[in-house]
Motif scaffolding. Structure first.
Motif, short mmCIF file in Angstrom:
data_model
loop_
_atom_site.label_atom_id
_atom_site.label_comp_id
_atom_site.label_asym_id
_atom_site.label_seq_id
_atom_site.Cartn_x
_atom_site.Cartn_y
_atom_site.Cartn_z
N PHE A 1 -7.76 1.21 -2.96
CA PHE A 1 -6.70 1.89 -2.68
C PHE A 1 -7.35 2.34 -4.50
CE2 PHE A 1 -3.27 3.83 -3.86
CZ PHE A 1 -3.25 5.63 -3.70
N ASN B 1 -6.42 -8.59 -1.82
CA ASN B 1 -5.70 -7.59 -1.20
C ASN B 1 -6.90 -6.69 -0.83
OD1 ASN B 1 -4.24 -6.16 0.44
ND2 ASN B 1 -1.85 -6.08 -0.32
N LYS C 1 1.24 3.93 -3.34
CA LYS C 1 0.74 6.33 -2.95
C LYS C 1 2.16 5.93 -3.38
CE LYS C 1 -1.62 5.09 1.41
NZ LYS C 1 -1.52 5.22 3.01
N SER D 1 -7.37 -4.93 1.11
CA SER D 1 -6.67 -3.08 0.89
C SER D 1 -6.08 -2.00 -0.06
CB SER D 1 -5.70 -3.01 2.43
OG SER D 1 -4.63 -3.57 2.16
N VAL D 2 -5.74 -2.58 -1.11
CA VAL D 2 -4.40 -2.37 -2.72
C VAL D 2 -5.78 -2.31 -3.13
CG1 VAL D 2 -3.09 -2.97 -3.73
CG2 VAL D 2 -2.62 -3.40 -1.56
N LEU E 1 0.59 -1.21 -0.05
CA LEU E 1 -0.07 0.18 0.19
C LEU E 1 0.92 1.45 0.16
CD1 LEU E 1 -2.66 0.48 -0.07
CD2 LEU E 1 -2.68 0.74 2.56
N GLU E 2 1.90 1.46 0.54
CA GLU E 2 3.04 2.66 1.29
C GLU E 2 3.54 2.51 -0.95
OE1 GLU E 2 2.96 4.25 3.09
OE2 GLU E 2 1.74 3.70 4.30
N TYR F 1 -0.31 -3.88 -9.14
CA TYR F 1 -0.34 -3.62 -8.03
C TYR F 1 -0.80 -5.09 -7.09
CZ TYR F 1 -5.26 -3.06 -8.91
OH TYR F 1 -6.89 -2.99 -9.97
#
Length: 87
Positions: free
Chosen positions: A52, A46, A24, A48-49, A20-21, A38
């Motif tokens: 996002f 995943n 970003k 959270s990814v 995730l970082e 990704y």
């Protein structure tokens, strides 16, 4: 954490310790048109990814596409974000 890439090839976020970082950082530092893989697999697992990525697409920062990768009888997908404009 700044990405260590020249953006000549796809950025592979899947290998990052903190994906995730890394995603970003990609959105912040990559030029328009750069691509980031990704996720790889039969489905996007995943959460959270994935969430996002959908938020980035909704705000117009990137387009989301898939690539089908077939090896023999096995088929997987690469989930790719293509950066569209500055963050």
């Amino acid at each position: 954490m700044m990405l260590e890439t020249d953006f000549e090839t796809d950025t592979d976020i899947t290998r990052a310790r903190a994906p995730l970082e890394a995603f970003k950082d990609f959105i912040e530092f990559a030029p328009a048109g750069a691509k980031a893989v990704y996720w790889r697999g039969t489905y996007l697992a995943n959460y959270s990814v994935a969430e996002f990525a959908r938020k980035l697409q909704a705000t117009g920062l990137c387009e989301l596409v898939q690539r089908r990768i077939t090896q023999g009888r096995k088929t997987e997908f690469e989930y790719v974000a293509i950066k569209r404009r500055a963050a």
